[in-house]
Design a protein around this motif. Structure first.
Motif, mmCIF file in Angstrom:
data_model
loop_
_atom_site.group_PDB
_atom_site.id
_atom_site.type_symbol
_atom_site.label_atom_id
_atom_site.label_comp_id
_atom_site.label_asym_id
_atom_site.label_seq_id
_atom_site.Cartn_x
_atom_site.Cartn_y
_atom_site.Cartn_z
ATOM 1 N N PRO A 129 0.655 -1.048 0.262
ATOM 2 C CA PRO A 129 -0.299 0.066 0.162
ATOM 3 C C PRO A 129 1.353 1.568 -0.014
ATOM 4 O O PRO A 129 2.184 1.252 0.413
ATOM 5 C CB PRO A 129 -0.185 0.086 1.106
ATOM 6 N N PRO A 130 0.479 2.164 -0.820
ATOM 7 C CA PRO A 130 1.352 3.305 -0.561
ATOM 8 C C PRO A 130 1.484 4.354 0.882
ATOM 9 O O PRO A 130 0.488 3.908 1.499
ATOM 10 C CB PRO A 130 0.380 4.359 -1.654
ATOM 11 N N GLY A 131 2.887 4.831 1.283
ATOM 12 C CA GLY A 131 2.847 5.546 2.197
ATOM 13 C C GLY A 131 2.898 4.561 3.423
ATOM 14 O O GLY A 131 3.421 4.839 4.717
ATOM 15 N N PHE A 132 2.748 2.752 3.467
ATOM 16 C CA PHE A 132 3.339 2.046 4.454
ATOM 17 C C PHE A 132 4.714 1.845 4.956
ATOM 18 O O PHE A 132 5.519 2.340 3.890
ATOM 19 C CB PHE A 132 2.624 0.567 3.678
ATOM 20 N N ARG A 133 4.717 1.724 6.252
ATOM 21 C CA ARG A 133 6.193 1.542 6.399
ATOM 22 C C ARG A 133 6.660 0.242 7.519
ATOM 23 O O ARG A 133 5.804 -0.095 8.399
ATOM 24 C CB ARG A 133 6.206 2.958 8.112
ATOM 25 N N LEU A 134 7.809 -0.136 7.206
ATOM 26 C CA LEU A 134 7.699 -0.927 8.096
ATOM 27 C C LEU A 134 8.497 -1.617 9.357
ATOM 28 O O LEU A 134 9.716 -0.597 8.768
ATOM 29 C CB LEU A 134 9.077 -1.925 6.730
ATOM 30 N N SER A 135 8.967 -1.792 10.313
ATOM 31 C CA SER A 135 9.850 -1.767 11.106
ATOM 32 C C SER A 135 9.957 -3.231 11.267
ATOM 33 O O SER A 135 9.088 -4.534 11.609
ATOM 34 C CB SER A 135 9.420 -1.600 11.697
ATOM 35 N N LEU A 136 11.631 -3.649 11.790
ATOM 36 C CA LEU A 136 11.909 -4.782 12.472
ATOM 37 C C LEU A 136 12.300 -4.800 14.321
ATOM 38 O O LEU A 136 13.112 -4.576 13.809
ATOM 39 C CB LEU A 136 13.046 -5.283 11.342
ATOM 40 N N PRO A 137 11.270 -5.062 14.214
ATOM 41 C CA PRO A 137 11.690 -4.555 16.514
ATOM 42 C C PRO A 137 12.313 -6.160 16.651
ATOM 43 O O PRO A 137 12.219 -6.975 16.501
ATOM 44 C CB PRO A 137 9.927 -4.871 17.107
ATOM 45 N N PHE A 138 13.401 -5.354 17.292
ATOM 46 C CA PHE A 138 14.584 -6.989 18.447
ATOM 47 C C PHE A 138 14.349 -6.810 19.759
ATOM 48 O O PHE A 138 14.529 -5.649 20.810
ATOM 49 C CB PHE A 138 15.361 -6.929 17.368
ATOM 50 N N TRP A 139 13.555 -7.853 20.165
ATOM 51 C CA TRP A 139 13.658 -7.633 21.165
ATOM 52 C C TRP A 139 12.975 -6.595 22.012
ATOM 53 O O TRP A 139 11.620 -5.950 21.983
ATOM 54 C CB TRP A 139 15.018 -8.279 21.929
ATOM 55 N N GLY A 140 13.790 -6.186 22.750
ATOM 56 C CA GLY A 140 13.260 -4.815 23.995
ATOM 57 C C GLY A 140 14.172 -4.044 24.116
ATOM 58 O O GLY A 140 15.104 -4.243 24.961
ATOM 59 N N THR A 141 13.573 -2.812 25.352
ATOM 60 C CA THR A 141 14.353 -2.238 25.740
ATOM 61 C C THR A 141 14.644 -2.317 27.650
ATOM 62 O O THR A 141 13.687 -3.389 27.320
ATOM 63 C CB THR A 141 14.618 -1.075 26.537
ATOM 64 N N ARG A 142 15.578 -2.379 28.486
ATOM 65 C CA ARG A 142 15.354 -2.895 29.925
ATOM 66 C C ARG A 142 14.292 -2.012 30.903
ATOM 67 O O ARG A 142 13.716 -2.412 31.636
ATOM 68 C CB ARG A 142 16.969 -1.990 30.632
ATOM 69 N N PRO A 143 14.182 -0.466 30.196
ATOM 70 C CA PRO A 143 12.902 0.222 31.115
ATOM 71 C C PRO A 143 11.836 -0.510 30.789
ATOM 72 O O PRO A 143 10.927 -0.330 31.320
ATOM 73 C CB PRO A 143 13.262 1.599 30.539
ATOM 74 N N GLU A 144 12.119 -0.973 29.357
ATOM 75 C CA GLU A 144 10.054 -1.944 28.942
ATOM 76 C C GLU A 144 10.142 -2.582 29.721
ATOM 77 O O GLU A 144 8.704 -3.186 29.588
ATOM 78 C CB GLU A 144 10.602 -1.750 27.348
#
Length: 348
Positions: A287-302
């Motif tokens: 789709p036009p304008g779509f954005r892709l992310s590849l999140p890996f694990w997370g942060t210690r505060p999270e």
């Protein structure tokens, strides 16, 4: 002490006796109360020689909760007897990102011989685990260990992925979770707890859809030829599609489904490592304008925020528990897709 160790590539892990470690410097010794088992462990066990930078042998287990029992002379910020969950993605410990508790995006990650506890470093499928520093520990208070351990990956990774999409999930929006396993069922709960979005779920198993329903999904459907149309009709915006999709599978089939149900300007977070491909240049697929992310694990505060959500009752891990001695059985059941929610190993 007992430990489930990987000793050679292409060989199953073996349960063996090893010497109990003694903490030095800033190290902390934790007596393990529970260790989660996930598909990342299978990827490590099945890895071909040279595919990972890890040095053999090492103990498996990257989702770990327990109680501190001994401290090195330079350890601070923790006391003997504290109940903790381990922040797993250990980085170099010296770059700016590690200093900020963002070891998951350590600037030197590509140069390290490990990805974290149980991933090149000795992990928690053992009676004890040695932690380099108290900065890798998050207190859990009276939270049951079998609940706390999966929060360190299944909970944290899901939370981090949702956090990256939260700006797009306002009132009246739709989020789709593909793959309702150990991570996906927590993602459904985290979406419900932290966004006002409508939550739809997709899986290939009826029992997984039942888990999605128990986790608070507004609607669930099996993955079929018409699934994209079904989900579009269930989404808001006159069937325009989903505002965000979280793919916890990552095969070509699920990636194409995700692209097919996103509305223009939608967000796709790919968490699963199923080896699929999504062709960017193929006309009409994205789709036009779509954005892709590849999140890996997370942060210690999270991770501390995830633990707080669990304490509040907003999220609950559905688990199947196995004694540590039954780890081979648990691994086999996970391979066959027979684990409901998260498999957790506990002391015999």
């Amino acid at each position: 002490m007992r430990a489930l160790r990987l000793t050679a590539w292409g060989e199953p892990p073996t349960q063996t006796e090893v010497e109990q470690p003694v903490p030095h410097g800033t190290e902390v010794l934790v007596r393990v109360e529970a260790t989660g088992l996930c598909h990342s462990d299978l990827h490590v066990i099945d890895a071909a020689p040279g595919a990972l930078p890890y040095r053999m042998p090492f103990t498996l287990g990257h989702e770990v909760a327990g109680r501190t029992v001994a401290l090195g002379p330079d350890a601070d910020g923790v006391s003997v007897g504290d109940r903790v969950v381990l922040y797993g993605p250990w980085g170099c410990g010296t770059c700016d990102r590690c200093a900020a508790g963002r070891d998951n995006y350590c600037d030197r990650r590509d140069t390290l011989a490990w990805h974290g506890v149980g991933l090149g470093q000795n992990g928690g499928m053992a009676d004890y685990v040695l932690v380099p520093s108290a900065r890798h520990l998050v207190p859990i208070g009276d939270l049951p260990a079998a609940q706390a351990a999966p929060l360190s990956d299944a909970g944290l990774t899901s939370y981090h992925a949702v956090a990256g999409l939260r700006h797009a999930l306002e009132q009246g929006t739709t989020a789709v979770v593909i793959g309702v396993g150990g991570l996906g069922h927590l993602a459904v709960q985290i979406l419900r707890a932290t966004t006002p979005s409508r939550v739809l779920a997709v899986d290939v198993r009826e029992e997984a859809l039942a888990l999605a329903d128990r986790s608070g999904a507004d609607f669930g459907t099996l993955l079929r030829a018409d699934t994209a149309n079904v989900l579009r009709k269930r989404s808001g915006g006159a069937g325009a599609g989903a505002d965000a999709v979280l793919d916890f599978v990552g095969t070509t089939q699920t990636l194409e489904l995700a692209a097919g149900i996103l509305r223009p300007g939608g967000e796709l977070a790919v968490v699963g490592s199923g080896g699929g491909r999504l062709t960017v240049s193929k006309p009409g697929v994205l789709p036009p304008g779509f954005r892709l992310s590849l999140p890996f694990w997370g942060t210690r505060p999270e991770l501390a925020e995830v633990v707080a959500l669990a304490h509040s009752g907003a999220i609950h891990v559905e688990t199947e528990q196995f004694p540590l001695s039954a780890a081979p059985e648990a691994i086999g059941r996970l391979r066959r897709g027979q684990v409901r929610g998260r498999a957790v190993l506990v002391p015999d």
